[in-house]
Scaffold this active site. Structure first.
Site, PDB file in Angstrom:
ATOM      1  N   GLY A  55      41.825  45.155  39.512  1.00 51.02           N
ATOM      2  CA  GLY A  55      42.384  43.921  40.039  1.00 51.02           C
ATOM      3  C   GLY A  55      42.198  42.746  39.123  1.00 51.02           C
ATOM      4  O   GLY A  55      42.696  41.652  39.401  1.00 51.02           O
ATOM      5  N   HIS A  56      41.457  42.963  37.991  1.00 53.32           N
ATOM      6  CA  HIS A  56      41.232  41.887  37.027  1.00 53.32           C
ATOM      7  C   HIS A  56      41.965  42.148  35.712  1.00 53.32           C
ATOM      8  O   HIS A  56      41.652  41.542  34.696  1.00 53.32           O
ATOM      9  CB  HIS A  56      39.736  41.751  36.737  1.00 53.32           C
ATOM     10  CG  HIS A  56      38.898  41.534  37.944  1.00 53.32           C
ATOM     11  ND1 HIS A  56      39.111  40.497  38.827  1.00 53.32           N
ATOM     12  CD2 HIS A  56      37.840  42.233  38.442  1.00 53.32           C
ATOM     13  CE1 HIS A  56      38.219  40.561  39.807  1.00 53.32           C
ATOM     14  NE2 HIS A  56      37.440  41.610  39.589  1.00 53.32           N
ATOM     15  N   HIS A 218      36.861  37.044  42.572  1.00 56.01           N
ATOM     16  CA  HIS A 218      37.127  37.839  43.770  1.00 56.01           C
ATOM     17  C   HIS A 218      37.522  36.945  44.943  1.00 56.01           C
ATOM     18  O   HIS A 218      37.598  37.407  46.074  1.00 56.01           O
ATOM     19  CB  HIS A 218      35.891  38.655  44.162  1.00 56.01           C
ATOM     20  CG  HIS A 218      35.342  39.489  43.059  1.00 56.01           C
ATOM     21  ND1 HIS A 218      34.285  39.080  42.264  1.00 56.01           N
ATOM     22  CD2 HIS A 218      35.706  40.711  42.598  1.00 56.01           C
ATOM     23  CE1 HIS A 218      34.028  40.014  41.366  1.00 56.01           C
ATOM     24  NE2 HIS A 218      34.871  41.014  41.544  1.00 56.01           N
TER      25      HIS A 218
END
Length: 330
Positions: A55-56, A218
């Protein structure tokens, strides 16, 4: 749920299969969730391994290749990889010169990399670990004891990776990585929340017309929320927070990093404001990098990272690199 996916359960595996097809100079083990450069292990070379939740992107798999990382371990979305992945990656890239783990300061990453280091050392691997904790926004967060690891991870992996590529010994590579981390500070801003595939919607509530100053990658809370500000006002706040903490006495490398959902048109405009503030604060800029490098899925927003450099660090930054996300000098 408007996402370009099949089902949430296969998002990471599908992405790894696509990455393998796009970059044949990488070995991508989809089942075991390990990415290594195809020529690994490189004889006589210190190997760099990093990893973290997916997700990064392009962090960390997009930084695997000559001049940067030798291996990366992607976890599930916003979830640390497990020690078995890290041990497997270390074994795949270790050539006898030692392995450096680059770890962002999030509790899951720290604990799992520590366990992996103990397991790898039991198998005879010479290993060192460097913790990245550059975020000045908050001291403790939902995921972290101490400062969070964010944009400086790119600087650590690039500069230490260049030294390793030149044949520097493990002790020198580790020392340079620690120097880069100590010389770097970051601050992030969210204009919208990110949406995870599992949730299918925003992971936190950010009302229209507001922004989060100091957000984590996050979606962790930052310092405060304010009504929407102009790019210049955001740069004043974010760059001011970084400079006030870092107090640079020499030139810096500036990273203007998109969180995943902000167009380059806006990032370039924001960079103009960042450069203005740095000029006003008498901070000399040696190099600038603008783009999406340490992201938070589809979050709109950005972060600013500054790394104070000397001649050696700048030379290593300029050294050749060939990865999916960074390529120059080759």
């Amino acid at each position: 749920m408007r996402m370009l996916i099949n089902v949430p359960e296969t998002v990471v595996a599908d992405a790894l299969r696509g990455m393998a097809a796009a970059y044949p100079d990488l070995n991508v083990d989809v089942d075991n969730r390990v990415i290594v450069r195809r020529d690994a292990p490189v004889a006589g070379k210190v190997a760099l391994v990093s990893g973290g939740g997916s997700g990064h992107e392009p962090l960390h798999g997009g930084f695997v290749g000559p001049g940067m990382l030798d291996g990366a371990c992607p976890g599930e979305v916003f979830t640390s990889p497990v020690p078995d992945q890290m041990v497997r990656a270390a074994a795949a890239v270790e050539s006898g010169a030692g392995v450096l783990f680059v770890v962002k300061n999030y509790t899951g990453d720290v604990l799992n990399f520590q366990m992996a280091a103990e397991l790898a050392e039991d198998e005879g691997v010479r290993l060192a670990t460097v913790l990245v904790d550059d975020d000045v926004a908050v001291t403790d967060s939902l995921y972290t004891a101490g400062r969070r690891g964010t944009g400086a991870t790119l600087f650590v992996e690039k500069i230490a990776g260049a030294a390793a590529e030149e044949g520097a010994p493990l002790e020198r590579v580790e020392s340079l990585a620690r120097q880069v981390n100590a010389s770097s500070r970051s601050f992030g801003v969210a204009l919208s929340a990110c949406s995870t595939p599992a949730k299918g919607g925003p992971t936190f509530d950010l009302p229209p017309g507001e922004l989060e100053l100091g957000v984590g990658i996050h979606g962790e809370p930052g310092r405060e929320r304010r009504a929407m500000m102009t790019a210049g006002e955001i740069a004043d706040f974010a760059v001011g927070a970084v400079v006030d903490d870092l107090r640079p006495t020499g030139p810096v490398i500036a990273l203007v990093n998109g969180m995943g959902g902000t167009p380059l048109l806006e990032l370039y405009g924001f960079n103009a404001e960042v450069q203005r503030v740095l000029t006003e604060r008498d901070v000399a800029v040696a190099r600038t990098l603008v783009g999406n490098y340490v992201t938070s899925l589809d979050m709109a927003g950005c972060s600013v990272t500054l790394c104070q450099v000397d001649e050696e660090l700048l030379r290593l930054w300029d050294a050749p690199v060939q990865t999916p996300a960074l390529r120059w000098g080759r």
